[in-house]
Design an enzyme around this catalytic site. Structure first.
Site, PDB file in Angstrom:
ATOM      1  N   PRO A   2       3.266   7.112 -10.345  1.00 26.25           N
ATOM      2  CA  PRO A   2       3.034   8.411 -11.252  1.00 26.25           C
ATOM      3  C   PRO A   2       3.257   9.528 -10.400  1.00 26.25           C
ATOM      4  O   PRO A   2       2.660   9.784  -9.281  1.00 26.25           O
ATOM      5  CB  PRO A   2       1.381   8.213 -11.504  1.00 26.25           C
ATOM      6  CG  PRO A   2       1.325   6.860 -11.587  1.00 26.25           C
ATOM      7  CD  PRO A   2       1.934   6.395 -10.259  1.00 26.25           C
ATOM      8  N   GLU A   3       4.397  10.469 -10.854  1.00 27.25           N
ATOM      9  CA  GLU A   3       4.459  11.825 -10.303  1.00 27.25           C
ATOM     10  C   GLU A   3       4.000  12.614 -11.068  1.00 27.25           C
ATOM     11  O   GLU A   3       3.192  12.416 -12.067  1.00 27.25           O
ATOM     12  CB  GLU A   3       6.288  11.872 -10.219  1.00 27.25           C
ATOM     13  CG  GLU A   3       6.854  10.864  -9.187  1.00 27.25           C
ATOM     14  CD  GLU A   3       8.054  11.055  -8.784  1.00 27.25           C
ATOM     15  OE1 GLU A   3       8.558  12.111  -9.124  1.00 27.25           O
ATOM     16  OE2 GLU A   3       8.746  10.173  -8.478  1.00 27.25           O
ATOM     17  N   LYS A  57      -0.596  16.289  -7.533  1.00 24.38           N
ATOM     18  CA  LYS A  57      -0.657  14.957  -8.602  1.00 24.38           C
ATOM     19  C   LYS A  57      -2.347  14.394  -8.402  1.00 24.38           C
ATOM     20  O   LYS A  57      -2.670  13.288  -8.827  1.00 24.38           O
ATOM     21  CB  LYS A  57      -0.083  13.629  -7.819  1.00 24.38           C
ATOM     22  CG  LYS A  57       1.494  14.063  -8.022  1.00 24.38           C
ATOM     23  CD  LYS A  57       2.242  13.065  -7.638  1.00 24.38           C
ATOM     24  CE  LYS A  57       2.060  12.509  -6.259  1.00 24.38           C
ATOM     25  NZ  LYS A  57       3.221  11.347  -6.088  1.00 24.38           N
ATOM     26  N   ARG A 260      13.555   7.028   1.135  1.00 23.78           N
ATOM     27  CA  ARG A 260      13.696   7.019  -0.320  1.00 23.78           C
ATOM     28  C   ARG A 260      15.092   6.961  -0.892  1.00 23.78           C
ATOM     29  O   ARG A 260      16.085   7.436  -0.427  1.00 23.78           O
ATOM     30  CB  ARG A 260      13.039   8.333  -0.879  1.00 23.78           C
ATOM     31  CG  ARG A 260      11.640   8.745  -0.446  1.00 23.78           C
ATOM     32  CD  ARG A 260      10.521   7.673  -0.433  1.00 23.78           C
ATOM     33  NE  ARG A 260      10.245   7.312  -2.250  1.00 23.78           N
ATOM     34  CZ  ARG A 260       9.436   8.030  -2.837  1.00 23.78           C
ATOM     35  NH1 ARG A 260       8.953   9.064  -2.372  1.00 23.78           N
ATOM     36  NH2 ARG A 260       9.226   7.707  -4.040  1.00 23.78           N
TER      37      ARG A 260
END
Length: 270
Positions: A2-3, A57, A260
């Site tokens: 979740p971002e 976050k 990434r």
């Protein structure tokens, strides 16, 4: 993972059920998360949650006497359910409320967190050094230009540094750089003020649209009501390595940058 948009969607989903409501019980079935759930979390019992806010976050359940800090980690999710709803696998914590509801944390991979602080939340070690929120006026072209000055770091890696700006995770960094026409490996300090201004605008647009669409569901994320996010249908580059660019039809490149996955168009992004 979740971002920021997914966490904001979760905040919006749970806030109406928690705000102004007293906590009646905290049930910790398994506290072995990223950091062990502290025994002090029981101090939340009999306190009223006055506000559900978000910093980066992290979700903050604010009371007059302390703040519960929640992080969803890699695969965590929050659901608002009726008290008495049977727990399922990976349902680690319930926060029961005086309105007959409970907030349930499910986290299969256990990289989430639930912490408690009596001090102002912004002074907590996890929050104190964070950069500005991307959807606020504090994140603007002048700020980004000043932070980027003299930096040789690749712009995508630079954007994902939460001391520069919070919440621009991998999905949204890919998408914003594509929309701004900036190559992800370009040195942050070698981008003109005008292009940085475009990038700031695209970061804000992409994040705001993702929130409006309910986030991006790839594997794990669902919102507080169990619904998926639909921004995945709007993705221009993320997850599309080797497929044609929607604008010029060049095959999208996929590389590893800062450990990434990074996807970009070598023709449209310079």
């Amino acid at each position: 993972m979740p971002e920021l948009p997914e966490v904001e969607v979760s905040r919006q989903g749970i806030s109406p059920w928690l705000t102004g409501i007293k906590v009646t019980r905290v049930v910790v079935r398994d506290g072995r998360l990223r950091w062990p759930v502290p025994g002090e979390i029981q101090e939340l019992v009999d306190l009223t949650i006055h506000r559900v806010s978000r910093r980066a976050k992290y979700l903050l359940l604010e009371t007059d006497f302390g703040t519960a800090i929640l992080h969803l980690g890699m695969s965590g999710s929050l659901r608002v359910l009726d008290i008495g709803t049977p727990a399922e696998k990976h349902d680690h914590v319930d926060i029961e409320l005086a309105n007959g509801k409970l907030l349930r944390l499910n986290d299969p991979r256990r990289f989430g967190a639930l912490l408690w602080t009596r001090e102002p939340a912004e002074a907590h070690a996890l929050l104190a050094k964070l950069g500005p929120e991307p959807l606020t006026d504090a994140f603007n072209a002048d700020y980004l230009r000043e932070r980027a000055k003299g930096r040789s770091t690749a712009i995508k890696t630079f954007l994902m540094d939460n001391q520069v700006v919070v919440g621009v995770g991998n999905i949204y960094a890919n998408e914003a750089l594509y929309a701004a026409g900036i190559h992800p490996k370009r040195a942050a300090g070698n981008i003109s003020a005008e292009r940085l201004g475009t990038l700031v605008a695209e970061i804000k647009r992409v994040l705001a649209e993702a929130i409006r669409q309910g986030g991006t569901t790839l594997k794990d994320f669902t919102s507080a009501d169990g619904k998926p996010g639909y921004f995945v249908q709007q993705l221009q580059v993320y997850g599309r390595g080797g497929q044609p660019c929607f604008h010029c039809h060049t095959l999208l490149s996929e590389i590893r940058l800062g450990q990434r996955t990074t996807v970009f168009c070598s023709h449209c992004q310079r």
